[in-house]
Write a protein that holds these residues in place. Sequence first.
Motif, PDB file in Angstrom:
ATOM      1  N   GLU A  73       0.546  -0.945   0.159  1.00 19.56           N
ATOM      2  CA  GLU A  73       0.249   0.472  -0.095  1.00 19.56           C
ATOM      3  C   GLU A  73       0.855   1.511   0.056  1.00 19.56           C
ATOM      4  O   GLU A  73       0.508   2.082  -0.962  1.00 19.56           O
ATOM      5  CB  GLU A  73      -0.558   0.167   1.345  1.00 19.56           C
ATOM      6  N   LEU A  74       2.129   1.775   0.661  1.00 14.45           N
ATOM      7  CA  LEU A  74       2.820   2.276   0.560  1.00 14.45           C
ATOM      8  C   LEU A  74       3.406   2.999  -0.618  1.00 14.45           C
ATOM      9  O   LEU A  74       3.235   3.564  -0.838  1.00 14.45           O
ATOM     10  CB  LEU A  74       3.921   2.384   1.814  1.00 14.45           C
ATOM     11  N   GLU A  75       4.021   1.224  -0.938  1.00 16.70           N
ATOM     12  CA  GLU A  75       4.766   1.715  -2.478  1.00 16.70           C
ATOM     13  C   GLU A  75       3.944   2.501  -3.824  1.00 16.70           C
ATOM     14  O   GLU A  75       3.280   2.838  -4.633  1.00 16.70           O
ATOM     15  CB  GLU A  75       4.747   0.797  -2.807  1.00 16.70           C
ATOM     16  N   LYS A  76       2.370   2.023  -3.401  1.00 14.28           N
ATOM     17  CA  LYS A  76       0.966   2.847  -4.081  1.00 14.28           C
ATOM     18  C   LYS A  76       0.851   3.865  -3.996  1.00 14.28           C
ATOM     19  O   LYS A  76      -0.002   4.604  -4.905  1.00 14.28           O
ATOM     20  CB  LYS A  76      -0.399   2.178  -3.954  1.00 14.28           C
ATOM     21  N   LEU A  77       0.975   4.645  -3.071  1.00  9.07           N
ATOM     22  CA  LEU A  77       0.472   5.606  -2.910  1.00  9.07           C
ATOM     23  C   LEU A  77       1.154   6.937  -3.774  1.00  9.07           C
ATOM     24  O   LEU A  77       2.651   6.607  -4.550  1.00  9.07           O
ATOM     25  CB  LEU A  77       1.809   6.512  -1.258  1.00  9.07           C
ATOM     26  N   PRO A  78       0.913   8.318  -4.092  1.00 10.66           N
ATOM     27  CA  PRO A  78       1.535   8.636  -5.061  1.00 10.66           C
ATOM     28  C   PRO A  78       2.647   9.617  -4.765  1.00 10.66           C
ATOM     29  O   PRO A  78       3.021   9.939  -3.533  1.00 10.66           O
ATOM     30  CB  PRO A  78       0.113   9.798  -5.777  1.00 10.66           C
ATOM     31  N   PRO A  79       3.046   9.912  -5.320  1.00 14.23           N
ATOM     32  CA  PRO A  79       4.510  10.976  -4.650  1.00 14.23           C
ATOM     33  C   PRO A  79       3.598  12.371  -4.180  1.00 14.23           C
ATOM     34  O   PRO A  79       4.620  12.487  -2.558  1.00 14.23           O
ATOM     35  CB  PRO A  79       5.712  11.643  -5.922  1.00 14.23           C
ATOM     36  N   VAL A  80       2.576  12.833  -4.541  1.00 17.42           N
ATOM     37  CA  VAL A  80       2.055  13.622  -3.824  1.00 17.42           C
ATOM     38  C   VAL A  80       1.035  13.244  -3.517  1.00 17.42           C
ATOM     39  O   VAL A  80      -0.086  13.295  -3.824  1.00 17.42           O
ATOM     40  CB  VAL A  80       2.238  15.097  -5.030  1.00 17.42           C
ATOM     41  N   LEU A  81       0.729  13.966  -1.843  1.00 11.93           N
ATOM     42  CA  LEU A  81       0.174  13.318  -0.449  1.00 11.93           C
ATOM     43  C   LEU A  81      -0.669  13.979  -1.028  1.00 11.93           C
ATOM     44  O   LEU A  81      -1.395  15.486  -0.623  1.00 11.93           O
ATOM     45  CB  LEU A  81       0.349  12.604   0.226  1.00 11.93           C
ATOM     46  N   ASN A  82      -2.548  13.288  -1.256  1.00 13.00           N
ATOM     47  CA  ASN A  82      -3.220  14.718  -0.931  1.00 13.00           C
ATOM     48  C   ASN A  82      -4.082  13.357  -0.057  1.00 13.00           C
ATOM     49  O   ASN A  82      -4.818  12.147  -0.047  1.00 13.00           O
ATOM     50  CB  ASN A  82      -4.032  13.950  -2.033  1.00 13.00           C
ATOM     51  N   TYR A  89      -9.707   6.675   0.311  1.00 18.22           N
ATOM     52  CA  TYR A  89      -8.722   5.350  -0.047  1.00 18.22           C
ATOM     53  C   TYR A  89      -9.218   4.328   1.132  1.00 18.22           C
ATOM     54  O   TYR A  89      -9.098   3.030   1.542  1.00 18.22           O
ATOM     55  CB  TYR A  89      -7.530   4.939  -0.551  1.00 18.22           C
ATOM     56  N   ARG A  90      -8.857   4.640   2.580  1.00 12.45           N
ATOM     57  CA  ARG A  90      -8.984   4.716   3.923  1.00 12.45           C
ATOM     58  C   ARG A  90     -10.611   3.831   3.841  1.00 12.45           C
ATOM     59  O   ARG A  90     -10.293   2.559   4.342  1.00 12.45           O
ATOM     60  CB  ARG A  90      -7.869   5.377   4.953  1.00 12.45           C
ATOM     61  N   ASP A  91     -11.252   4.427   3.769  1.00 12.60           N
ATOM     62  CA  ASP A  91     -12.507   4.181   4.012  1.00 12.60           C
ATOM     63  C   ASP A  91     -12.805   3.244   3.356  1.00 12.60           C
ATOM     64  O   ASP A  91     -13.676   2.094   3.655  1.00 12.60           O
ATOM     65  CB  ASP A  91     -13.062   5.326   3.854  1.00 12.60           C
ATOM     66  N   LYS A  92     -12.480   2.818   1.780  1.00  6.97           N
ATOM     67  CA  LYS A  92     -12.648   1.992   0.841  1.00  6.97           C
ATOM     68  C   LYS A  92     -12.197   0.795   1.520  1.00  6.97           C
ATOM     69  O   LYS A  92     -13.141   0.113   1.797  1.00  6.97           O
ATOM     70  CB  LYS A  92     -11.821   2.133  -0.165  1.00  6.97           C
ATOM     71  N   LEU A  93     -10.706   0.948   1.597  1.00  8.23           N
ATOM     72  CA  LEU A  93     -10.136  -0.590   3.047  1.00  8.23           C
ATOM     73  C   LEU A  93     -11.349  -0.551   3.754  1.00  8.23           C
ATOM     74  O   LEU A  93     -11.019  -2.254   4.052  1.00  8.23           O
ATOM     75  CB  LEU A  93      -8.629  -0.041   2.960  1.00  8.23           C
TER      76      LEU A  93
END
Length: 925
Positions: A73-82, A89-93
Amino acid sequence: MQKIKSLMTRQGLKSPPESLSDFGALENLRVPGKEEFRELREQPSDPQAEQELINSIEQVYFSVDSFDIVKYELEKLPPVLNLQELEEYRDKLKQQQAAVSKKVADLILEKQPAYVKELERVTSLQTGLQLAAVICTNGRRHLNIAKEGFTQASLGLLANQRKRQLLIGLLKSLRTIKTLQRTDVRLSELLEEEDYPGAIQLCLECQKAASTFKHYSCISELNSKLQDTLEQIEEQLDVALSKICKNFDINHYTKVQQAYRLLGKTQTAMDQLHMHFTQAIHNTVFQVVLGYVELCAENTDTKFQKLQYKDLCTHVTPDSYIPCLADLCKALWEVMLSYYRTMEWHEKYDSEDTASASEGNNMTETEETNFDRGYVKKKLEHGLTRIWQDVQLKVKTYLLGTDLSIFKYDDFIFVLDIISRLMQVGEEFCGSKSEVLQESIRKQSVNYFKNYHRTRLDELRMFLENETWELCPVKSNFSILQLHEFKFMEQSRSPSVSPSKQPVTTSSKTVTLFEQYCSGGNPFEIQANHKDEETEDVLASNGYESDEQEKSAYQEYDSDSDVPEELKRDYVDEQTGDAPVKSVSRETLKSRKKSDYSLNKVNAPILTNTTLNVIRLVGKYMQMMNILKPIAFDVIHFMSQLFDYYLYAIYTFFGRNDSLESTGLGLSSSRLRTTLNRIQESLIDLEVSADPPATLTAAEERKEKVPSPHLSHLVVLTSGDTLYGLAERVVATESLVFLAEQFEFLQPHLDAVMPAVKKPFLQQFYSQTVSTASELRKPIYWIVAGKAIDYEQMLHLMANVKWDVKEIMSQHNVYVDALLKEFEQFNRRLNEVSKRVRIPLPVSNILWEHCIRLANRTIVEGYANVKKCSNEGRALMQLDFQQFLMKLEKLTDIRPIPDKEFVETYIKAYYLTENDMERWIKEHR
């Protein structure tokens, strides 16, 4: 965890293709507690929405590899966090986690009853295992007690008993092995006794026993030896089967067939049997012919054994030809009889085997037995024709090895008789018509018979030219069946014998040669004594069978007390051939004796030595025809030529007279003239020149013809004292009539053997030739009648009579007395001739008829020569003629008088008017 996976799969959850046995990657996945389960259950849920959430989970979360979710999941994070996106995304998980947790909780709750039940089974199993442990402990304790209770002696007894049982079994095996070792001796004894079924049965039992003890080295060697012995038995069995072909023995053949049946080689045995029969035929004929060739060979250095059978047959000498042929047929008969008895055996015993097989309820065995029986039956039936063809070819080769034309007639007939008997055997053997043998012997027979017939015709011409036409004295009961040449007709029961005269047989069924000689004998052995040793008793010393008979004949002739029955039988109407309607008076019969010249001799047949020779020839010809029916037409054709030549010779010697034929009295019928012309054209060689014929066809035709015969110079036909050879004429003519009667007697027999397509020839021969023999009497006896009376002198006396008288005369003229004296002289001469030769009634009647007819025509001729005649002269003519008739009727019994009306009508014509006379002349040319 595996149950969880399966439950998820049944619920439609996604599952990765890899195994889920390793749930190490789910260690970080927290399992909800009871409170959370309750909360999850209490939450309102939408199954479809939850399923969509579960389906939206990425596939990688289901991987069984060491998967690090956090790192992923960490690797999926974009370079610029929103922040907002991260919270979404957390709610979805969390929603996905909650859906999976609820799904797991539902599955656990669903399987909880099964879990409880399975737990109870585990508890029960644990209790059973504890009980089993107690039982095993007790068993071990009891076994220990038993071990301590038995002694060493008891165990020793048990060991010895076991050892004893083993030794008893070993002893039985040793005895069996000893018996197997001695099998060879018993097998040899059985083979010497020809007990082939017993030997094979013993050998098969030994093989079965040997297979039981094959673990012994000695038995393994014995097994191979038994197989060799079995093959040796089969070879001896084949030799025993070959012995059947020459001398069939029921017991021997039964043993052989039982042996082959034990081997299961019934069909093979039948194939071998046919091969042996073929070989037996070849070896038999070769050995028979070789024996005769070596016996009669002049050159002993010749190695005849190396010759082929065809070449060997050419070395058979003429002297040994017939004995060799007879022995050849005897040997072949033995082979064919063996085959016949073999078929009888199979017809009898195969049916019994089939019945016994059908009684035992083994369908497979019954079907196999029926199949073998059908094969054997077809093989045997097919072999019949094959064996007969081989026999025919061997005999045909033997026949072609020698020219049969060198043999005498009796020897040739003997050969034909043997071949005919062989063909009869073949026809009864397989129903065949023996085409091969028949065609071969037919060609040789026709060629032989042509040469033989030509020689016989030349001999017949010589006999006829040297014949003095003296009577051959035979007994009154003479019959051609008494001659040796016709003895075969009594044996063959010709169709000419009436059924009432046939011997009564005990059974109407015809016994075949195979049935007749099945138990013993040979149909060709009777040929050796074929010659008939009986003597012919057909001749009489002086025309009477005894002196008493001769004396009785003369007493009967002179006696007035009784009328002979023979005379009564002969007294018939000569015009119609019927008995008279009115009764015949004694005076009429007594007067009739004056013209019947048969009573002073016994009524024996009139024939000559030449006639007897012709009859014997006919008998010989019929012998050949009876033996070989395919040449029947040729033989009958040659027989007809014998009769034709004899008839032509009699006509040439005694009946040819052109001057009398020119009178136009119709003495020779048109049928007789046609027959004589046919004989002259087809049989008589009229060419006297020695020049060779122009063509080969003409040479062949002339070769088949015979020169016209000439009358012997010892026969005098010009003397008036002997009535111009009347005795010779009677013997010649009546012998021809007798010969024709014998041909008539033989007609049914000839008709029976004549081919249907050739029967018109036979009918034509009888209707146009044989039946004309009696017609020769008229022209032959006409010559005697024309010279016996001096008709010229009567004409001269009539010319000197004065017919123009003026008054009616009461006394007849002198020429009538002169004519009557001529007739009285003629009667005396007939009596003189009858002392030499019996003159049958038809002959005397014809002679008198001719003389009277000529006398009456001479009277008419004399009246026609009258130049002047008055009415009184006509009355004198009638007076003279009536006086002539009155005296003539006392000399002869012929009624009516021939040409009586002819003379009376001529005399009455003088009284007619001119117109009536003209019409009368037209009607009486």
